[in-house]
Design a protein around this motif. Structure first.
Motif, short mmCIF file in Angstrom:
data_model
loop_
_atom_site.label_atom_id
_atom_site.label_comp_id
_atom_site.label_asym_id
_atom_site.label_seq_id
_atom_site.Cartn_x
_atom_site.Cartn_y
_atom_site.Cartn_z
N PHE A 258 -23.40 -4.50 -1.29
CA PHE A 258 -23.42 -6.03 -1.21
C PHE A 258 -24.70 -6.46 -0.59
O PHE A 258 -24.98 -7.31 0.33
CB PHE A 258 -22.30 -6.20 0.08
N ALA A 259 -25.82 -5.78 -1.31
CA ALA A 259 -27.31 -6.06 -0.76
C ALA A 259 -27.43 -7.77 -1.04
O ALA A 259 -28.58 -8.19 -0.37
CB ALA A 259 -28.30 -4.97 -1.23
N VAL A 285 -18.39 -7.57 -8.74
CA VAL A 285 -18.72 -6.20 -7.87
C VAL A 285 -19.80 -6.39 -6.74
O VAL A 285 -20.87 -6.73 -7.18
CB VAL A 285 -19.02 -5.23 -8.83
N GLY A 286 -19.51 -5.86 -5.37
CA GLY A 286 -20.09 -6.13 -4.35
C GLY A 286 -19.95 -7.19 -3.36
O GLY A 286 -20.29 -7.13 -2.50
N LEU A 287 -19.26 -8.13 -4.04
CA LEU A 287 -18.99 -9.37 -3.21
C LEU A 287 -17.57 -9.43 -2.79
O LEU A 287 -17.24 -10.57 -1.98
CB LEU A 287 -19.41 -10.60 -4.02
N ARG A 288 -16.72 -8.75 -3.31
CA ARG A 288 -15.19 -8.91 -3.00
C ARG A 288 -15.08 -8.24 -1.58
O ARG A 288 -15.55 -7.36 -1.17
CB ARG A 288 -14.35 -8.16 -3.91
N LEU A 292 -17.39 -6.18 6.28
CA LEU A 292 -18.47 -5.18 5.51
C LEU A 292 -17.81 -3.96 5.06
O LEU A 292 -17.95 -3.32 4.16
CB LEU A 292 -19.52 -5.06 6.45
N LYS A 293 -16.95 -3.24 6.01
CA LYS A 293 -16.42 -2.18 5.76
C LYS A 293 -15.22 -2.20 4.57
O LYS A 293 -15.27 -1.54 3.92
CB LYS A 293 -15.51 -1.66 6.99
N GLU A 294 -14.43 -3.62 4.48
CA GLU A 294 -13.73 -3.78 3.24
C GLU A 294 -14.55 -4.03 2.21
O GLU A 294 -14.18 -3.44 1.08
CB GLU A 294 -12.93 -5.32 3.68
N LYS A 295 -15.65 -4.50 2.22
CA LYS A 295 -16.43 -4.85 1.04
C LYS A 295 -17.01 -3.40 0.59
O LYS A 295 -17.24 -3.19 -0.65
CB LYS A 295 -17.65 -5.88 1.37
N TYR A 296 -17.42 -2.64 1.35
CA TYR A 296 -17.72 -1.19 0.86
C TYR A 296 -16.75 -0.52 0.22
O TYR A 296 -16.86 0.29 -0.93
CB TYR A 296 -18.24 -0.60 2.05
N SER A 297 -15.57 -0.58 0.86
CA SER A 297 -14.38 -0.05 0.06
C SER A 297 -14.09 -0.39 -1.12
O SER A 297 -13.49 0.43 -1.98
CB SER A 297 -13.19 0.11 1.37
N ILE A 298 -14.16 -1.50 -1.16
CA ILE A 298 -13.58 -2.25 -2.49
C ILE A 298 -14.84 -1.84 -3.61
O ILE A 298 -14.63 -1.50 -4.62
CB ILE A 298 -13.55 -3.75 -2.36
N LEU A 331 -25.79 0.31 4.49
CA LEU A 331 -24.47 0.99 4.70
C LEU A 331 -24.37 1.55 6.03
O LEU A 331 -23.22 1.50 6.57
CB LEU A 331 -24.46 2.32 3.61
N SER A 332 -25.24 1.85 6.62
CA SER A 332 -25.33 2.57 8.29
C SER A 332 -24.81 1.40 8.99
O SER A 332 -23.92 1.47 9.84
CB SER A 332 -26.61 2.76 8.70
N LYS A 333 -25.04 0.09 8.70
CA LYS A 333 -24.72 -1.09 9.62
C LYS A 333 -23.16 -1.37 9.22
O LYS A 333 -22.60 -1.54 10.22
CB LYS A 333 -25.56 -2.32 9.37
N ALA A 334 -23.00 -1.33 7.96
CA ALA A 334 -21.65 -1.60 7.57
C ALA A 334 -20.54 -0.65 8.15
O ALA A 334 -19.56 -1.16 8.54
CB ALA A 334 -21.68 -1.75 6.04
#
Length: 364
Positions: A258-259, A285-288, A292-298, A331-334
């Motif tokens: 989600f950069a 992809v990346g915006l859903r 942040l954790k949910e975005k990363y998982s999706i 990703l570290s922050k998310a």
């Protein structure tokens, strides 16, 4: 293609800007790659190199399932290699198609458009709205709204050519799309800067666009037949509308999680195209997702689906090359863990590929 003046800069350009393009003329300043400064775009020379390394020959077909600004199909076409390019964003499809068509577009209407640039700008801004100068920050968020779009391009495109006929002899859909891309480019500059009035931005950018067309068509004169076909589509990389084992190679760069919020970045353009941005967000992809954790998982789930599709449509014993960064900091922050403990996106892609791409992958 690369020699000579790389692009036409406005007369008011600073010596620093002119120096930059003189020193970097062999990077992105050739063909139609330089039209529209889209964020996160490929360097075309890198794409040319990868296509050669992958062993593609004229007549082969390459797929870019997340084409963005369209570097892969444009570069492939110049190399005589057919392409299929897909993106969920209708603006990416529109932009890429306009850049591809500009390789062979008729120049006469474009020179007529230059002579009537003020009238064209007034027509575009009256029908499509006008951005507020300096309304968008560097990260894409808005400090204020643009003047509302009165009519989307899809709503009045059928009648727009008739309105242009009185101004531009020989205007057609390709000409219209080319001029609209120049207007959208100028709108983006106006959103980010107050240095010049929008009309001056449009006139300078249109002049540069026409220069780009003149230059590449001069180079291609007499050898237009080498240009390969580009099939440019709006679609979903997670569910490609292609037969099994359909393409000879795949080359793409997925969003770095989600950069970048491409929808916020392209909001003015998408509004003009009549798109519901929030509805479109569910397809990007990346915006859903929201946290942040949910975005990363999706995102991870979506990338798995995309790689499975790549494996399905790729011919046996052929290559899929993916250009991706680690994105460790974000990703570290998310995920709320130290950067050293983050599994980089490149590693995740490699792990996926071992199962879904039969190890036919190059990671950069």
């Amino acid at each position: 293609m690369c020699t000579g003046e790389p692009l036409l800069l406005p007369k008011h350009s600073s010596s620093r800007l002119r120096s930059f393009f003189e020193k970097n003329q062999f990077r992105t300043g050739y063909a139609t790659h330089g039209l529209f400064p889209y964020r996160g775009k490929f360097h075309p020379q890198m794409i040319k190199a990868l296509i050669n390394i992958m062993g593609l020959k004229p007549g082969d077909t390459i797929l870019d399932p997340m084409m963005g600004s369209g570097t892969v199909p444009i570069e492939a076409s110049l190399m005589g290699i057919n392409s299929i390019a897909v993106d969920a964003s209708p603006f990416c499809r529109f932009m890429t198609q306009a850049k591809y068509d500009a390789l062979t577009i008729s120049q006469k209407p474009l020179h007529s458009a230059l002579k009537n640039s003020k009238t064209l700008f007034e027509l575009f801004s009256k029908q499509l709205g006008l951005p507020v100068s300096g309304s968008k920050t560097r990260n894409g968020s808005r400090r204020s709204e643009f003047t509302g779009v009165k009519e989307s391009i899809t709503a009045f495109q059928s009648t727009l050519i008739d309105r242009f006929l009185g101004l531009i002899e020989g205007v057609d859909k390709d000409t219209l799309d080319f001029l609209l891309l120049a207007y959208l480019d100028s709108a983006g500059y106006s959103e980010r800067s107050k240095r010049k009035p929008p009309i001056e931005q449009f006139q300078a950018i249109l002049e540069r666009y026409v220069f780009v067309v003149q230059k590449i068509q001069y180079v291609l004169e007499g050898s237009e037949s080498i240009l390969a076909k580009a099939d440019i589509r709006q679609g979903d990389a997670r569910k490609l509308d292609l037969d099994d084992e359909h393409v000879d190679a795949i080359l793409f760069s997925p969003p770095y999680s989600f950069a970048i919020d491409y929808l916020a970045n392209d909001s003015f353009h998408l509004n003009i195209l009549g798109e519901d941005i929030e509805r479109l967000r569910e397809k990007m992809v990346g915006l859903r997702g929201k946290p942040l954790k949910e975005k990363y998982s999706i995102y991870i789930e979506d990338m798995g689906k995309i790689l499975a599709e790549c494996a399905r449509v790729l011919k046996p014993n052929r290559l899929c090359s993916i250009v991706i960064g680690t994105n460790d900091n974000q990703l570290s922050k998310a995920l709320g863990i130290p950067k050293e403990e983050v599994t980089g996106l490149h590693k995740i892609i490699i792990d996926f590929s071992k199962i879904r791409l039969r190890n036919c992958i190059k990671i950069i």
